[in-house]
Write an enzyme that holds these catalytic residues in place. Sequence first.
Site, PDB file in Angstrom:
ATOM      1  N   SER A  85      27.814  34.066  29.829  1.00 58.29           N
ATOM      2  CA  SER A  85      28.713  33.916  30.774  1.00 58.29           C
ATOM      3  C   SER A  85      29.581  35.020  30.651  1.00 58.29           C
ATOM      4  O   SER A  85      29.651  35.327  28.667  1.00 58.29           O
ATOM      5  CB  SER A  85      30.042  32.956  30.588  1.00 58.29           C
ATOM      6  OG  SER A  85      29.904  32.110  29.460  1.00 58.29           O
ATOM      7  N   GLU A 117      34.234  48.092  33.837  1.00 56.36           N
ATOM      8  CA  GLU A 117      34.379  48.349  34.985  1.00 56.36           C
ATOM      9  C   GLU A 117      34.787  46.488  36.327  1.00 56.36           C
ATOM     10  O   GLU A 117      34.808  46.395  35.421  1.00 56.36           O
ATOM     11  CB  GLU A 117      32.510  48.002  35.716  1.00 56.36           C
ATOM     12  CG  GLU A 117      31.848  46.671  35.172  1.00 56.36           C
ATOM     13  CD  GLU A 117      31.055  46.988  34.465  1.00 56.36           C
ATOM     14  OE1 GLU A 117      29.882  45.399  34.722  1.00 56.36           O
ATOM     15  OE2 GLU A 117      29.961  48.421  34.908  1.00 56.36           O
ATOM     16  N   LYS A 119      35.707  42.751  37.304  1.00 54.34           N
ATOM     17  CA  LYS A 119      35.108  41.252  37.281  1.00 54.34           C
ATOM     18  C   LYS A 119      35.043  40.518  38.524  1.00 54.34           C
ATOM     19  O   LYS A 119      36.257  40.944  39.294  1.00 54.34           O
ATOM     20  CB  LYS A 119      36.493  40.586  36.751  1.00 54.34           C
ATOM     21  CG  LYS A 119      35.195  39.481  36.306  1.00 54.34           C
ATOM     22  CD  LYS A 119      35.583  38.819  35.105  1.00 54.34           C
ATOM     23  CE  LYS A 119      34.765  37.236  35.263  1.00 54.34           C
ATOM     24  NZ  LYS A 119      34.608  36.563  35.716  1.00 54.34           N
ATOM     25  N   CYS A 421      72.061  24.527  64.496  1.00 51.63           N
ATOM     26  CA  CYS A 421      72.703  24.085  66.028  1.00 51.63           C
ATOM     27  C   CYS A 421      72.968  23.567  66.281  1.00 51.63           C
ATOM     28  O   CYS A 421      74.140  23.432  67.766  1.00 51.63           O
ATOM     29  CB  CYS A 421      73.298  25.758  66.456  1.00 51.63           C
ATOM     30  SG  CYS A 421      72.441  26.492  67.914  1.00 51.63           S
ATOM     31  N   CYS A 442      73.885  30.682  68.587  1.00 50.18           N
ATOM     32  CA  CYS A 442      73.592  30.082  66.939  1.00 50.18           C
ATOM     33  C   CYS A 442      73.715  30.777  65.421  1.00 50.18           C
ATOM     34  O   CYS A 442      73.171  32.348  65.733  1.00 50.18           O
ATOM     35  CB  CYS A 442      72.092  29.391  66.743  1.00 50.18           C
ATOM     36  SG  CYS A 442      71.088  29.681  65.948  1.00 50.18           S
TER      37      CYS A 442
HETATM   38  S1  IVH Z   1      28.338  41.543  33.019  1.00 52.62           S
HETATM   39  C1  IVH Z   1      26.076  38.926  29.658  1.00 52.62           C
HETATM   40  N1  IVH Z   1      30.241  41.924  34.492  1.00 52.62           N
HETATM   41  O1  IVH Z   1      31.040  37.024  35.537  1.00 52.62           O
HETATM   42  C2  IVH Z   1      27.774  39.639  30.464  1.00 52.62           C
HETATM   43  N2  IVH Z   1      29.504  39.939  34.809  1.00 52.62           N
HETATM   44  O2  IVH Z   1      31.526  35.148  32.525  1.00 52.62           O
HETATM   45  C3  IVH Z   1      26.814  39.306  31.775  1.00 52.62           C
HETATM   46  N3  IVH Z   1      30.963  38.910  36.327  1.00 52.62           N
HETATM   47  O3  IVH Z   1      29.063  34.670  36.505  1.00 52.62           O
HETATM   48  C4  IVH Z   1      27.820  39.304  32.981  1.00 52.62           C
HETATM   49  N4  IVH Z   1      31.679  40.906  37.417  1.00 52.62           N
HETATM   50  O4  IVH Z   1      29.347  36.956  37.911  1.00 52.62           O
HETATM   51  C5  IVH Z   1      29.608  40.902  34.488  1.00 52.62           C
HETATM   52  N5  IVH Z   1      30.932  43.591  36.137  1.00 52.62           N
HETATM   53  C6  IVH Z   1      30.361  42.692  35.533  1.00 52.62           C
HETATM   54  C7  IVH Z   1      30.726  41.353  36.288  1.00 52.62           C
HETATM   55  C8  IVH Z   1      30.594  39.881  36.209  1.00 52.62           C
HETATM   56  C9  IVH Z   1      31.124  39.352  37.733  1.00 52.62           C
HETATM   57  C10 IVH Z   1      30.392  37.771  36.423  1.00 52.62           C
HETATM   58  C11 IVH Z   1      29.460  37.542  36.739  1.00 52.62           C
HETATM   59  C12 IVH Z   1      29.032  36.324  35.738  1.00 52.62           C
HETATM   60  C13 IVH Z   1      30.538  36.008  34.580  1.00 52.62           C
HETATM   61  C14 IVH Z   1      29.854  36.353  33.564  1.00 52.62           C
END
Ligand code: IVH
Length: 682
Positions: A85, A117, A119, A421, A442
């Site tokens: 994550s 990029e 998220k 009213c 009203c």
């Molecule tokens: S890179 C080791 N890029 O974020 C890093 N993750 O917390 C791997 N996510 O479950 C993740 N947009 O689903 C990456 N442009 C992006 C992303 C992204 C969304 C989500 C992904 C993951 C979570 C990580």
Amino acid sequence: MPAGRDQAQARLNKLRAEIEHHNYCYYVLDNPEIPDAEFDRLMRELQALEAAHPELVTPDSPTQRVGAAPLKAFAEVAHAVPMLSLNNAFSEEDVIAFDRRAREGLGSEGELEYAVEPKFDGLAITLHYHNGHFIQGATRGDGYTGEDVSANLRTIHAIPLQLDPEQAPPWLEVRGEVLMLKRDFERLNAEARSRGEKEFANPRNAAAGSLRQLDSRVTAKRRLTFFAYGIGRVEGSALPKTHDETMSWLAKLRFPVCPERRTVRGVQGLLHYFAELGAKREQLPYEIDGAVYKLNKLSEQEALGFVARAPRWAIAHKYPAQEELTVVEAIDVQVGRTGALTPVARLKPVFVGGVTVTNATLHNEDEVRRKDIRVGDTVIVRRAGDVIPEVVAILPERRPMRDLVTPLHEPFTMPATCPECGAPVVKLEGEAAARCTNGLACPAQRKQAILHFASRRAMDIEGLGDKLVEQLVDKGLIQTPADLYTLTLEQAAGLERMAEKSASNLITAIEASRHKDLARFIFAMGIRNVGEQTAKDLARHFGQLDALMQADEAALMQVPDVGPVVAESILAFFAEHHNRAVIERLRKAEAWQDGEAQPLAAGHLAGKTFVLTGTLPNLARDEAKARIEAAGGKVAGSVSKKTDYVVAGAEPGSKYTKAQELGVTILDEAQLLELLERGVEA
Ligand code: IVH
């Protein structure tokens, strides 16, 4: 292998490659090269060939995108490279600290380069390819073991099932996000609503629910899409040196990569990108919840490595949440300008979408019933962009129970009489709203009508807000908009909390609002079903208010976009003696100025050919097409010398270049709307 079969295999290979190519043009580039009918023909040929040679059917054939027989359960998949994550940053300080740690970790003096990029707000998946064939795909699961959702992933047209054998390495694992576009989400929920089924709370849940279906035929109907954002295991190919190049390489292999990705330098670059992406957020066709910053050089990523379950070389910078939990403290009923009664939830104050929210509209009685919202409920509130806050859903498990400390409240019902009213409330057949029947008698409707009249897009009387109108009406100083123009300085100065200076400002603002153009005045009158655009169309068509007032239904329906419902509202408004009297007084006050009638011929774009390319910021492609056709124009699939206009949105395809080559006029969305509205200048 018998000769017939060899031949069949050769044709199959060719057909599959061709279909995948057109699939890519359609779903990833949004720029089809052939008409749908031709695509269907290729698909039918492939289906027929596979039916004749069932032994040649492979799981990565385009025919398999429709889904397969339901599974009993998903198999487990161990991730060779864990799916980790990201740590979160919620403030500039967090981002500054992240960059500082990275520089210190690398012993770097200068600014670092980052790949940035969106998220994406979907769900993470991983895709395995062997010799260019899609062999398996899985969810992230706990990061180490996920679920095998291959059959479902095959139904997603943006995911390639076969890669160019010349370019694909023997083993490749691509990672990214599965999402549902906002418009597909709206459509899915509209369908669910019309069937009386439960709606999804947001596109993310809809995507997750669709991907975790044991029956992939259900997934196939859901229209999911995909963006690649990284790679897992690769064997047999040298990797590029940066994340940016990796993404370009994936794009060349025909994986969809996000058009919003960039490379930037240093903290300033990161924060600038965050702001820029935030400004675009509402217009993006998919939901995002932040930006992801990654060190661009893979060597630097390797040098920094991981802590616990997240990389040190990347971070997710989150926008303030657009959804939060809070409690409904009361449900009040508000009376609007046209008498419509709107239930409003009074909420325990909650910080959401960057502001503190205390009220949310509940739209109408049916909506409250459908969502079963009651006082005391814990609810999800959503505030996206500048949109009015809404209650998305309740949390049934948090509902207080009868006999416990908090009593269970009864389901909401609309009052039978107007809360302002006391007049009877009616609900007309086929209408969602209940209405107070008292009209401008009203006081609530009167206040709203005056507020609307004074509003910025109508007569634009600065400083005349709800508090003032409330007092003016309650004190009997004004009853209708016409009374504004006879209000005296002494009367204004006599209002509570009104200093001499503000009283004179108010009178000046009222004076300055005279002589508005007819379109604004028509809009300001607040005729039901007549919004700003219709008001403009009416003003343009009739030129003078008297002409509009004298028009019968047939004459009204000459105006583009005016149908029987709008015509009926207009006729009813002018038939009202009271309204005519107010208009006469406004005429004496010179509130508006008549103009010239410039009726648009029906089908004013007749004979004009349009080509659409790229994603428009607001209009869906179907919508743009429908509007052009409604105005008499034609929408073609490809650009030629006969094309009059190319309408280009974000990420336009080759049609854009072609238009430039041929010198065809290129319009953006705003220019298209202008053309639809005003017609072609002679
Ligand atoms: S890179 C080791 N890029 O974020 C890093 N993750 O917390 C791997 N996510 O479950 C993740 N947009 O689903 C990456 N442009 C992006 C992303 C992204 C969304 C989500 C992904 C993951 C979570 C990580």
